[in-house]
Every structure is written in C-alpha cells, then in structure tokens.
Design an enzyme around this catalytic site. Structure first.
Site, PDB file in Angstrom:
ATOM      1  N   HIS A 279      37.736  45.354  26.403  1.00 41.25           N
ATOM      2  CA  HIS A 279      37.577  44.438  26.371  1.00 41.25           C
ATOM      3  C   HIS A 279      35.985  43.826  26.760  1.00 41.25           C
ATOM      4  O   HIS A 279      36.076  44.742  26.334  1.00 41.25           O
ATOM      5  CB  HIS A 279      37.663  44.163  27.793  1.00 41.25           C
ATOM      6  CG  HIS A 279      38.159  42.721  29.247  1.00 41.25           C
ATOM      7  ND1 HIS A 279      38.340  41.849  27.903  1.00 41.25           N
ATOM      8  CD2 HIS A 279      37.676  42.472  30.047  1.00 41.25           C
ATOM      9  CE1 HIS A 279      38.510  40.851  29.077  1.00 41.25           C
ATOM     10  NE2 HIS A 279      37.767  40.690  29.625  1.00 41.25           N
TER      11      HIS A 279
ATOM     12  N   MET B 250      32.792  23.037  55.718  1.00 41.40           N
ATOM     13  CA  MET B 250      33.780  23.901  55.912  1.00 41.40           C
ATOM     14  C   MET B 250      35.156  23.121  55.648  1.00 41.40           C
ATOM     15  O   MET B 250      35.866  23.251  54.248  1.00 41.40           O
ATOM     16  CB  MET B 250      34.087  24.524  57.116  1.00 41.40           C
ATOM     17  CG  MET B 250      35.319  25.586  57.181  1.00 41.40           C
ATOM     18  SD  MET B 250      35.080  26.339  58.914  1.00 41.40           S
ATOM     19  CE  MET B 250      33.605  27.508  58.347  1.00 41.40           C
ATOM     20  N   ASP B 251      35.175  21.686  55.855  1.00 37.93           N
ATOM     21  CA  ASP B 251      35.942  21.336  56.018  1.00 37.93           C
ATOM     22  C   ASP B 251      36.173  19.328  55.648  1.00 37.93           C
ATOM     23  O   ASP B 251      37.218  18.984  54.981  1.00 37.93           O
ATOM     24  CB  ASP B 251      36.703  20.500  57.209  1.00 37.93           C
ATOM     25  CG  ASP B 251      37.413  21.339  58.050  1.00 37.93           C
ATOM     26  OD1 ASP B 251      37.370  22.967  57.619  1.00 37.93           O
ATOM     27  OD2 ASP B 251      36.487  21.470  59.233  1.00 37.93           O
TER      28      ASP B 251
ATOM     29  N   LYS C 254      46.268  36.337  36.374  1.00 42.45           N
ATOM     30  CA  LYS C 254      45.735  37.199  37.528  1.00 42.45           C
ATOM     31  C   LYS C 254      45.229  35.998  38.476  1.00 42.45           C
ATOM     32  O   LYS C 254      45.442  35.334  38.113  1.00 42.45           O
ATOM     33  CB  LYS C 254      45.097  38.183  36.940  1.00 42.45           C
ATOM     34  CG  LYS C 254      44.130  37.452  36.810  1.00 42.45           C
ATOM     35  CD  LYS C 254      43.254  38.592  36.284  1.00 42.45           C
ATOM     36  CE  LYS C 254      41.799  37.813  34.233  1.00 42.45           C
ATOM     37  NZ  LYS C 254      40.870  38.753  34.539  1.00 42.45           N
TER      38      LYS C 254
HETATM   39  C1  LIG Z   1      41.146  38.164  33.280  1.00 42.08           C
HETATM   40  C2  LIG Z   1      41.238  38.829  31.943  1.00 42.08           C
HETATM   41  C3  LIG Z   1      41.428  38.406  31.117  1.00 42.08           C
HETATM   42  C4  LIG Z   1      42.082  36.813  30.306  1.00 42.08           C
HETATM   43  O1  LIG Z   1      40.778  36.301  30.052  1.00 42.08           O
HETATM   44  P1  LIG Z   1      39.673  34.581  29.833  1.00 42.08           P
HETATM   45  O2  LIG Z   1      38.530  34.650  29.806  1.00 42.08           O
HETATM   46  O3  LIG Z   1      40.608  33.983  31.004  1.00 42.08           O
HETATM   47  O4  LIG Z   1      41.143  34.320  28.971  1.00 42.08           O
HETATM   48  C5  LIG Z   1      42.471  39.228  29.340  1.00 42.08           C
HETATM   49  N1  LIG Z   1      42.196  40.200  29.298  1.00 42.08           N
HETATM   50  C6  LIG Z   1      41.587  41.419  31.269  1.00 42.08           C
HETATM   51  C7  LIG Z   1      41.757  42.166  31.023  1.00 42.08           C
HETATM   52  C8  LIG Z   1      41.152  40.413  31.672  1.00 42.08           C
HETATM   53  O5  LIG Z   1      40.792  40.959  33.290  1.00 42.08           O
END
Ligand SMILES: *Cc1c(COP(=O)(O)O)cnc(C)c1O
Length: 378
Positions: free
Chosen positions: A166, A316-317, A36
């Site tokens: 999570h 900024m730059d 991501k």
């Molecule tokens: C971003 C994310 C991960 C990865 O997390 P890390 O700490 O970078 O390994 C895993 N699960 C979910 C739901 C996330 O949003």
C-alpha cells in the site's frame, strides 16, 4: 411518503458509471472496488451489488466482519479483507471463501489454523510493508513469511494467490516515496518468486495511484474513493476531470427561518455576530450526523439555487445558515453538497472548509441521517 428532514441520496447509476470508467482506466489490470466503512458512507451492500453488476471483478474491505456481512447478504464473488487483530479466528472467513491477508508469520499461523479447522485451503495474499510503516510485513521478516507461506502451500493449507502493498504518498504523484515503494515492492516480489511462488495477483494501487500512476496498476487495482466519484487528488482536478461522477448528495429541509437585527450573536459561543439585519435558516443536521464542527463559519450550502454561508458553530443536531436576500421558507430544500453540477457545494468544498480530507467528509456521515438510493436496479 414525506421527505426526511435530512438525507444522503446515493446515485447508484453514478457508482455504476464510475466502476466502468475505472475498469477502463485500469485495463488490462482487474478492478477491486473497496467498500469498507459502509461503502465510504454510501452503504456497503448497495454499492457492492452495483459495483459487481457494473463489472467490478473484486470487492475489498478492511475487516473480516465486513467481508462476512457481504457474504451474509448473498455476495459470492472474489473478496479480499486485510485487517484483524490477533485472536480473530479465521475459520468462518476461510469457510466463506473470502481471501485473507497475512502481514506477519504469526498472522499466517492463525490463518493456517483456520484453514485446518475448515478443511479447505485459505486463499492467501501476502502483504509487504514497502514504506507506509503501518501494516504489512516489515522487509526483514519478509523472507521468513514467504518461506512459511510456501511450506503451508505445499502442505495444502494455503493457496498463495496474491502479493500486495500500500502506498503512502500516492496522492502526491511526484513524491519520491512512490518510486521508492515500487522498487521495494519489486524486490519483495523477487523473493516470492525465488521461493517458488507465482501468485497471479500482484497489487499496489489505490485510487490516486490508479488515476495518476499506471506503473503501479500491476494485476489488480484497489479503488475506493474514486468509485464513489470523488477525487483523491483535488489539486490535480475535480472528479469530472477524471470522468468520474460524485454519487452522494447530502440534503435537508429548513426547519425554521427567522429575521434578526444587526449585532446578534448566532449559535454557541457567538462565534458569528450579524453585521446587518439577516434572515437565518435552521438546518436540522449537525455533528451527530457527521457534519464537522471545524467547518463552522467556513462552509456553504445551496438554498433555492443560491449559495448561502453557514454561520455560527455547528451543533449536534443543527446549524444555521444566512439566507441573505432569498425568499426561502421553512421546509425548503437545502443542499449541503452534491456533484456540483448545479452550483451546489461539493464534498471537497466541505473538506476544505473543515480542514480535512474528502474521505472523512463522506465516511463520517451517519447518526440519524436517512439514506436513500436513486438509479441502479434496486
Ligand atoms: C482503503 C484502502 C484502499 C482504497 O483507497 P482509496 O484511496 O480510497 O482508493 C486500498 N487499499 C487499502 C489497503 C485500503 O486500506
């Protein structure tokens, strides 16, 4: 071709190495590499291809649009997404064979509607909130979500392939929330089995949990940061402690060098005043490229093999460095951060200097920064 004035160089061999190393750590669990946010600033497509080739069973992204971009680029493997606001419209996602996540009965209905439109069942993961209080189904709604999913599975609209959650405090391995969340997760899994569902993919671990908490590995680990060779637990050890190799080097070329006397204010606000005659170098990268203003007067760079302090406010730059007694000339290479193997600062050093986490240091890189790749089978 001449060197760009500022570039992020991504070592795809390091990504491949980390993928193999993390698979080794996770085994027998499968490995998902999370790509991501443009691959945590490393480039989503190149990282995705490299991770797949190095054996990542799964890729993960937050947004359905990120998953669709991977499919548009030709990726065909197992792929999960997990974050969307209501009204998203799941038909294209289901049609592309992307696994989706339901965190509420309403979201499940939207997913089922998308599946009905495509005529193929949605591959569904159910997400339980075990204590992060962010996304995921609140425990009191869980029985309702599980029952609705079981019904939709019997109707052929979804195939429940996963259950996940999570962790809130995995980067603090001794935090009591870790055990509490695993216990809550196991109770949620009991409810899933009681409803007659037996999804093959139970997953909970992110990078810190993958590295420090084997009990959380389950069937699949979701690893982002560690795949880029960065340590999610810098207090325990740097990336190398875990056998990981940082993939990203941020470098630039000095745009100018000038000699100034003692007592000269440098950059906006004169937050730095020279205490002696100094040679100042100008680095043509700034907060427009994601360099944190909060790292002003705290970070270091490497010029000519020597550490030099960043002085004055990051602009900024551009920003200014104190070259000390070095012989640096305009055009010379400046390494902002890299793996740290040759005395250069690391991304973690910039995180510490800027009062943030290393995740943010790499993910926010962008703007006019050039990105190039080395290694891999480009
Ligand atoms: C971003 C994310 C991960 C990865 O997390 P890390 O700490 O970078 O390994 C895993 N699960 C979910 C739901 C996330 O949003």
């Amino acid at each position: 071709m001449s060197r760009p004035d500022a570039e992020a160089v991504v070592d795809l061999d390091a990504i491949a190495h980390n993928t193999a190393r993390l698979q080794q750590i996770a085994t027998p669990a499968a490995l998902m590499v999370v790509v991501k946010a443009d691959g945590y600033g490393h480039g989503m497509l190149a990282v995705a291809r490299t991770a797949r080739a190095a054996g990542a069973d799964w890729l993960g992204v937050a947004l359905p649009d990120e998953a669709l971009a991977l499919r548009a680029a030709g990726d065909t493997g197992p792929l999960l997404c997990w974050l969307a606001a209501p009204g998203r419209g799941y038909a294209p996602v289901v049609d592309a064979g992307i696994d989706v996540t339901a965190s509420s009965p309403v979201q499940l209905d939207e997913i089922a509607a998308g599946a009905a439109d495509t005529g193929r069942p949605a591959r569904l993961h159910l997400k339980i909130d075990t204590g992060l209080s962010r996304n995921g189904c609140p425990p009191r709604q869980w029985p309702q979500l599980v029952e609705a999913a079981a019904q939709l599975q019997r109707a052929g609209r979804v195939e429940v392939v996963g259950v996940w959650s999570h962790l809130a405090c995995a980067d603090e391995p001794d935090h009591p929330a870790n055990d509490a969340q695993e216990d809550a997760f196991d109770r949620a899994l009991d409810a899933v089995r009681a409803a007659g569902l037996h999804p093959p993919l139970v997953h909970l671990a992110n990078s810190p949990a993958t590295l420090t908490r084997p009990s959380s590995h389950r069937d699949l680990v979701r690893v982002g940061l560690a795949a880029y060779g960065l340590s999610p637990v810098p207090g325990i050890g740097p990336p190398q402690h875990f056998g990981l190799r940082p993939a990203l080097t941020l470098r630039a070329r000095l745009a100018a060098v000038r000699q100034v006397p003692a007592g000269v204010g440098v950059s906006y606000g004169h937050t730095h005043v020279t205490s002696r005659p100094a040679r100042l170098g100008l680095v043509p990268v700034g907060y427009g490229e994601g360099i944190a203003v909060t790292a002003s007067n705290a970070a270091q760079v490497q010029v000519d093999g020597r550490r030099c302090p960043q002085v004055g406010r990051v602009c900024m730059d551009q920003f200014v460095v104190d070259l000390g007694a070095g012989a640096a000339e305009p055009g010379d290479e400046v390494v902002l951060f890299g793996p740290g193997d040759h005395g250069e600062p690391t991304a973690q050093d910039w995180a510490t200097a800027g009062g943030t986490i290393v995740y943010e240091v790499v993910t926010r890189l962008g703007g006019r920064l050039h990105r190039s790749y080395v290694g891999g089978d480009r």
